[in-house]
Design a protein around this motif. Structure first.
Motif, PDB file in Angstrom:
ATOM      1  N   ASN A   1       5.347  18.376   0.102  1.00  0.00           N
ATOM      2  CA  ASN A   1       6.750  18.399   0.532  1.00  0.00           C
ATOM      3  C   ASN A   1       7.533  17.177   0.059  1.00  0.00           C
ATOM      4  OD1 ASN A   1       6.638  20.801   1.925  1.00  0.00           O
ATOM      5  ND2 ASN A   1       6.271  19.873   3.925  1.00  0.00           N
ATOM      6  N   SER A   2       6.911  16.301  -0.703  1.00  0.00           N
ATOM      7  CA  SER A   2       7.628  15.111  -1.161  1.00  0.00           C
ATOM      8  C   SER A   2       8.897  15.544  -1.900  1.00  0.00           C
ATOM      9  CB  SER A   2       6.718  14.290  -2.073  1.00  0.00           C
ATOM     10  OG  SER A   2       7.398  13.120  -2.472  1.00  0.00           O
ATOM     11  N   ASP A   3       9.996  14.851  -1.598  1.00  0.00           N
ATOM     12  CA  ASP A   3      11.299  15.286  -2.105  1.00  0.00           C
ATOM     13  C   ASP A   3      11.572  14.681  -3.489  1.00  0.00           C
ATOM     14  OD1 ASP A   3      13.893  16.038  -2.493  1.00  0.00           O
ATOM     15  OD2 ASP A   3      14.639  15.291  -0.582  1.00  0.00           O
ATOM     16  N   THR A   4      11.920  13.414  -3.511  1.00  0.00           N
ATOM     17  CA  THR A   4      12.069  12.745  -4.799  1.00  0.00           C
ATOM     18  C   THR A   4      11.219  11.477  -4.785  1.00  0.00           C
ATOM     19  OG1 THR A   4      14.086  11.810  -3.878  1.00  0.00           O
ATOM     20  CG2 THR A   4      14.355  13.532  -5.524  1.00  0.00           C
ATOM     21  N   PRO A   5      10.215  11.352  -5.590  1.00  0.00           N
ATOM     22  CA  PRO A   5       9.768  12.314  -6.590  1.00  0.00           C
ATOM     23  C   PRO A   5       9.111  13.542  -5.952  1.00  0.00           C
ATOM     24  CG  PRO A   5       8.188  10.529  -6.401  1.00  0.00           C
ATOM     25  CD  PRO A   5       9.346  10.167  -5.523  1.00  0.00           C
ATOM     26  N   GLY A   6       9.224  14.675  -6.606  1.00  0.00           N
ATOM     27  CA  GLY A   6       8.543  15.883  -6.138  1.00  0.00           C
ATOM     28  C   GLY A   6       7.101  15.875  -6.624  1.00  0.00           C
ATOM     29  N   LEU A   7       6.360  16.867  -6.173  1.00  0.00           N
ATOM     30  CA  LEU A   7       4.931  16.940  -6.501  1.00  0.00           C
ATOM     31  C   LEU A   7       4.682  16.850  -8.010  1.00  0.00           C
ATOM     32  CD1 LEU A   7       1.994  17.496  -5.421  1.00  0.00           C
ATOM     33  CD2 LEU A   7       2.457  19.908  -5.857  1.00  0.00           C
ATOM     34  N   TYR A   8       5.487  17.545  -8.780  1.00  0.00           N
ATOM     35  CA  TYR A   8       5.256  17.569 -10.230  1.00  0.00           C
ATOM     36  C   TYR A   8       5.446  16.175 -10.842  1.00  0.00           C
ATOM     37  CZ  TYR A   8       5.305  19.226 -15.055  1.00  0.00           C
ATOM     38  OH  TYR A   8       5.016  19.420 -16.381  1.00  0.00           O
ATOM     39  N   GLU A   9       6.492  15.474 -10.411  1.00  0.00           N
ATOM     40  CA  GLU A   9       6.722  14.114 -10.933  1.00  0.00           C
ATOM     41  C   GLU A   9       5.598  13.176 -10.504  1.00  0.00           C
ATOM     42  OE1 GLU A   9       9.159  15.783  -9.314  1.00  0.00           O
ATOM     43  OE2 GLU A   9      10.968  15.791 -10.546  1.00  0.00           O
ATOM     44  N   ILE A  10       5.084  13.373  -9.294  1.00  0.00           N
ATOM     45  CA  ILE A  10       3.981  12.523  -8.825  1.00  0.00           C
ATOM     46  C   ILE A  10       2.745  12.756  -9.690  1.00  0.00           C
ATOM     47  CG2 ILE A  10       2.419  12.026  -6.898  1.00  0.00           C
ATOM     48  CD1 ILE A  10       4.728  13.083  -5.050  1.00  0.00           C
ATOM     49  N   LEU A  11       2.441  14.043  -9.922  1.00  0.00           N
ATOM     50  CA  LEU A  11       1.221  14.370 -10.673  1.00  0.00           C
ATOM     51  C   LEU A  11       1.326  13.978 -12.137  1.00  0.00           C
ATOM     52  CD1 LEU A  11       0.299  17.867  -9.163  1.00  0.00           C
ATOM     53  CD2 LEU A  11      -0.586  15.628  -8.525  1.00  0.00           C
ATOM     54  N   THR A  12       2.534  14.015 -12.684  1.00  0.00           N
ATOM     55  CA  THR A  12       2.670  13.652 -14.093  1.00  0.00           C
ATOM     56  C   THR A  12       3.011  12.169 -14.256  1.00  0.00           C
ATOM     57  OG1 THR A  12       4.938  14.460 -14.009  1.00  0.00           O
ATOM     58  CG2 THR A  12       3.322  15.949 -14.953  1.00  0.00           C
ATOM     59  N   GLY A  13       3.575  11.550 -13.217  1.00  0.00           N
ATOM     60  CA  GLY A  13       4.084  10.196 -13.401  1.00  0.00           C
ATOM     61  C   GLY A  13       3.406   9.076 -12.635  1.00  0.00           C
ATOM     62  N   ILE A  14       2.736   9.387 -11.519  1.00  0.00           N
ATOM     63  CA  ILE A  14       2.202   8.292 -10.699  1.00  0.00           C
ATOM     64  C   ILE A  14       0.680   8.291 -10.632  1.00  0.00           C
ATOM     65  CG2 ILE A  14       2.176   7.244  -8.391  1.00  0.00           C
ATOM     66  CD1 ILE A  14       5.044   8.143  -8.058  1.00  0.00           C
ATOM     67  N   VAL A  15       0.098   9.420 -10.261  1.00  0.00           N
ATOM     68  CA  VAL A  15      -1.368   9.468 -10.204  1.00  0.00           C
ATOM     69  C   VAL A  15      -1.916  10.635 -11.006  1.00  0.00           C
ATOM     70  CG1 VAL A  15      -1.827   8.315  -8.002  1.00  0.00           C
ATOM     71  CG2 VAL A  15      -1.284  10.769  -8.027  1.00  0.00           C
ATOM     72  N   ASN A  16      -3.094  10.403 -11.532  1.00  0.00           N
ATOM     73  CA  ASN A  16      -3.815  11.456 -12.219  1.00  0.00           C
ATOM     74  C   ASN A  16      -4.795  12.041 -11.200  1.00  0.00           C
ATOM     75  OD1 ASN A  16      -5.025  13.052 -14.080  1.00  0.00           O
ATOM     76  ND2 ASN A  16      -6.205  11.410 -15.043  1.00  0.00           N
ATOM     77  N   LEU A  17      -4.340  13.070 -10.491  1.00  0.00           N
ATOM     78  CA  LEU A  17      -5.130  13.637  -9.393  1.00  0.00           C
ATOM     79  C   LEU A  17      -6.239  14.508  -9.968  1.00  0.00           C
ATOM     80  CD1 LEU A  17      -5.219  13.723  -6.299  1.00  0.00           C
ATOM     81  CD2 LEU A  17      -3.744  15.726  -6.385  1.00  0.00           C
ATOM     82  N   ARG A  18      -7.425  13.950 -10.054  1.00  0.00           N
ATOM     83  CA  ARG A  18      -8.507  14.631 -10.761  1.00  0.00           C
ATOM     84  C   ARG A  18      -9.266  15.626  -9.892  1.00  0.00           C
ATOM     85  NH1 ARG A  18     -10.278  12.975 -15.504  1.00  0.00           N
ATOM     86  NH2 ARG A  18     -12.342  13.634 -14.845  1.00  0.00           N
ATOM     87  N   TYR A  19      -9.224  15.436  -8.584  1.00  0.00           N
ATOM     88  CA  TYR A  19      -9.915  16.387  -7.703  1.00  0.00           C
ATOM     89  C   TYR A  19      -9.067  16.650  -6.479  1.00  0.00           C
ATOM     90  CZ  TYR A  19     -13.536  18.702  -4.937  1.00  0.00           C
ATOM     91  OH  TYR A  19     -14.244  19.620  -4.202  1.00  0.00           O
ATOM     92  N   SER A  20      -8.798  17.917  -6.228  1.00  0.00           N
ATOM     93  CA  SER A  20      -8.089  18.315  -5.018  1.00  0.00           C
ATOM     94  C   SER A  20      -8.439  19.762  -4.741  1.00  0.00           C
ATOM     95  CB  SER A  20      -6.576  18.182  -5.208  1.00  0.00           C
ATOM     96  OG  SER A  20      -5.899  19.047  -4.313  1.00  0.00           O
TER      97      SER A  20
END
Lengths: 463, 290
Positions: B54-73
């Motif tokens: 539910n993160s607004d800005t940054p949204g999920l896509y920006e977080i996954l592409t810009g902040i962390v490389n979420l390797r396992y979820s």
């Protein structure tokens, strides 16, 4: 004995599910569905305050918490013979309805689409060991773009929920006697605007994407077929106004509509990791033959499929079959249908004060709260003694769909859907996950056990 | 408290939004690298990852592409089964952040929560949290279950749940909340990625989000000061007399608000139920007193 395929974790669902399938000549000849999480909510709820349970039980599930708030409030209102006002009912349905929309959009794009289309810009989603991706490049990249866009719309659905619900997950707005929210013209307009934006995405984009997937993967209209038994407790069903009514409680068994009689519901624990000790069921992982923390609910001894497809079939909104693909389609069409109903309900909400007062909990009472939620039929049964919960019993939709075998050995709904499935390449058994996800499993919700004895007032247990 | 002592004033330049914007641009210009991360759902409701989405800005896509490389979820990754769990194992040999979502069930040696079956071995949440917790560069306990045990450890605690902090013999950053506000997680992730560890209080919580009580900055504080009290949910007025836990609860909900910053429980005419607190839920009940 054939080859055993174990898939654990089944990812892109809520909670922990393992599927074990025995495959002979590329056909599943035996299968077990196992829920692998136990917390014991019913035991925790014994002795707690009934009003607190409306917030407490939401913590059963992070993706469908409002559903538990509704069922818990309904059970308590039923115990207290309390009717809620029409306006509060509208607002409660808005909160609950928005939970459906959040669920369905996330289930379609974030959980289901990665099994059918490649999301190349997200390595963690694209990195799979299956190769059965059939969409032409140009169509695939359009759907990937929609996956990205959808994130904002599911977030918006929770924003709309919070307008009257306070926050999500785990809202505060649904409460005993109706809702706590104050309606003002600004909030109402904001709600209507969000409904309009999401509806535009769903009807212009999501429905079309579903059509594309069903075309390229048309063999899934023949896969994942389970029992012809469907059940719903009803949703948007308390209105005299037909324009905003969706589905009334009922069953469809072998093509025939039946009325729902809740006393026909039983729970079978023979294959679940529980044993009876005095009047409480205790988890016991050493139990012989047991293989899941999910107990097996049955209606007149029969497994029942619940969820969007069951609702569409029972309400006469669907003329298709009941395959894997039909489940996906029903969920997408339901997103569109519900948003249209919600727009009409929002138009009927009036700027009136809520109906809250300092309620007094009775010394002794019994109540049931049965309601359909995103994944299907959810029931909370409460027994109050000395103003606290003596017993609390919960049967969630995913228990109906993901259950293990019942006492007579009959397979659960998902197990039946997988049995007989042809696996094209046993090294890449992509079919299993696609069929499993068509039920939108929620194992966080599913693993429950009765916290006390039945006394003819709650759900009967069959050992 | 004068201005220089107020933790809010000190941390004002580092709002979650400012932080994440800065870090996003730092990653883009390659002045820093995205961190690898494992989001480990364990014994809970998975509500914290839903809240994260539910993160607004940054949204999920920006977080996954810009902040962390979420390797396992468990909830987001494409792979399933053994191939998925291999991504978990692989990450253990890298520099990574572990986000624990849920309590850790310890009864029967962890058998009440199996998160994977790898080559026939059932991997318990207990074992997986230990494996990753020992090797992670940072561990974030996301939500009240991971931070303190939370609802999963509610009496009589049938699954023997404990917090990630109690399980792991190492520093853990606590981000309590039921659920955890997406800004609390995303802001902390951005901080770790861009600047290292944020300032923590004595309980391991970032001062940035948990330094003052709900009551301190409540939008209904004026009612309290003037002795105007609500008699039940649904009314205006301070809800202190019907059991609001705002006075003891550390969180910034009144100013931050939830879900696109649209509302929060007190503005929805209901009590703060103390969901970020150590003794939630048992010590925060009754949630309402009539």
């Amino acid at each position: 004995m054939g080859k055993i395929i174990t898939i654990d974790p089944i990812t892109r669902i809520s909670g922990f599910l393992e599927i074990q399938a025995e495959v002979e000549n590329n056909v599943i000849v035996n299968v077990k569905s196992a829920g692998l999480l136990y917390r014991g909510f019913e035991r925790m709820l014994k002795g707690r305050l009934p009003m607190d349970a409306i917030y407490f039980t939401q913590r059963i599930c992070g993706i469908c918490s409002s559903a538990h708030a509704v069922a818990s409030a309904l059970a308590l209102e039923n115990a207290m013979n309390l009717n809620i006002s029409l306006n509060d009912s509208y607002i409660r349905d808005m909160i609950h309805g928005m939970e459906f929309i959040q669920n369905h959009i996330r289930h379609f794009y974030q959980f289901s689409i990665p099994s059918f289309a490649r999301i190349k810009s997200l390595k963690q989603v694209d990195n799979q060991d299956y190769r059965d991706f059939r969409l032409p490049e140009e169509i695939n990249s359009r759907i990937e773009e929609h996956y990205i866009q959808s994130i904002e719309f599911s977030r918006l659905a929770h924003e709309a929920l919070a307008i009257f619900g306070g926050k999500a997950p785990h809202n505060h707005g649904i409460f005993l006697g109706g809702v706590t929210a104050t309606v003002d013209p600004y909030r109402l307009e904001k709600l209507k605007t969000i409904i309009g934006r999401i509806l535009s995405f769903v009807s212009n984009v999501m429905v079309e994407d579903m059509g594309i997937i069903s075309g390229y993967y048309a063999d899934y209209f023949k896969k994942g077929i389970s029992y012809p038994n469907f059940m719903s407790y009803g949703i948007f069903n308390n209105y005299e106004d037909k324009e905003i009514t969706f589905v009334k409680a009922g069953l469809m068994v072998d093509g025939a509509i039946e009325a729902l009689e809740a006393q026909n519901i039983t729970k079978h624990i023979k294959y679940a990791w529980y044993k009876r000790e005095q009047d409480t069921d205790i988890a016991d992982i050493s139990k012989k033959d047991a293989y899941s923390f999910i107990v097996a609910p049955r209606y007149n001894g029969m497994p029942m499929e619940v969820g969007p497809l069951a609702r569409f079939i029972i309400s006469g909104n669907y003329s298709g079959g009941h395959s894997c693909m039909d489940r996906y389609i029903a969920r997408v069409l339901e997103t569109d249908l519900m948003l249209r109903l919600m727009r009409k309900i929002a138009d009927r909400i009036e700027i009136l004060p809520n109906d809250q007062k300092p309620f007094v909990i009775p010394q002794e009472a019994y109540g049931a709260g049965l309601v359909d939620t995103a994944r299907g039929a959810l029931g909370h049964w409460v027994q109050i003694k000395n103003q606290v919960h003596e017993h609390y019993d919960i049967i969630t939709p995913s228990m109906w769909n993901l259950s293990p075998r019942d006492s007579s050995g009959g397979l659960g709904v998902l197990e039946m859907a997988l049995l007989g499935t042809e696996i094209n390449n046993t090294k890449e058994p992509v079919e299993i996950g696609r069929i499993v996800r068509s039920f939108d499993p929620c194992v966080s919700c599913a693993t429950h056990v009765l916290g006390g004895n039945a006394r003819g007032k709650t759900v009967e247990i069959i050992v | 408290m004068n201005q220089s002592e107020c933790p809010l004033m000190k941390e004002k330049g580092k709002t979650a939004k400012r932080l994440t914007e800065d870090v996003l641009s730092m990653v883009k210009t390659h002045s820093i690298n995205k961190m690898n991360a494992i989001w480990l759902e364990v014994t809970g409701c998975s509500g914290n990852i839903i809240s994260f989405m539910n993160s607004d800005t940054p949204g999920l896509y920006e977080i996954l592409t810009g902040i962390v490389n979420l390797r396992y979820s468990n909830m987001l990754m494409g792979a399933e089964g053994e191939f998925a769990f291999e991504r978990f194992l692989e990450t253990l040999d890298m520099d990574f952040i572990l986000l624990v979502d849920g309590a850790i069930s310890t009864k029967d040696n962890g058998a009440y929560n199996i998160i994977a079956n790898y080559n026939g071995d059932k991997i318990t949440a207990l074992e997986a949290t230990r494996m990753a917790g020992e090797r992670a560069k940072y561990v974030l306990a996301v939500g009240t279950c991971a931070s303190y045990g939370g609802i999963s450890a509610a009496s009589p605690n049938p699954a023997g749940c404990i917090s990630a902090v109690d399980l792991l013999d190492r520093p853990v950053i606590r981000l309590p909340g039921c659920s955890c506000h997406p800004d609390w997680v995303v802001g902390t992730l951005a901080y770790l990625t861009g600047y290292g560890e944020p300032e923590l209080d004595e309980d391991g919580r970032p001062v940035l989000f948990y330094s003052i009580t709900v009551h301190d900055s409540c939008s209904r504080r004026g009612f309290f000061e003037n002795g105007i009290y609500a008699r039940n949910f649904g009314e205006d007025g301070c809800m202190y007399q019907i059991g609001c836990r705002g006075p003891v609860t550390r969180a910034d909900c009144p100013r931050r608000k939830w879900n696109g910053y649209v509302n929060w429980p007190v503005e929805d005419n209901s009590n703060c139920i103390g969901c970020t607190q150590r003794y939630f839920p048992d010590g925060m009940e009754p949630f309402v007193i009539y």
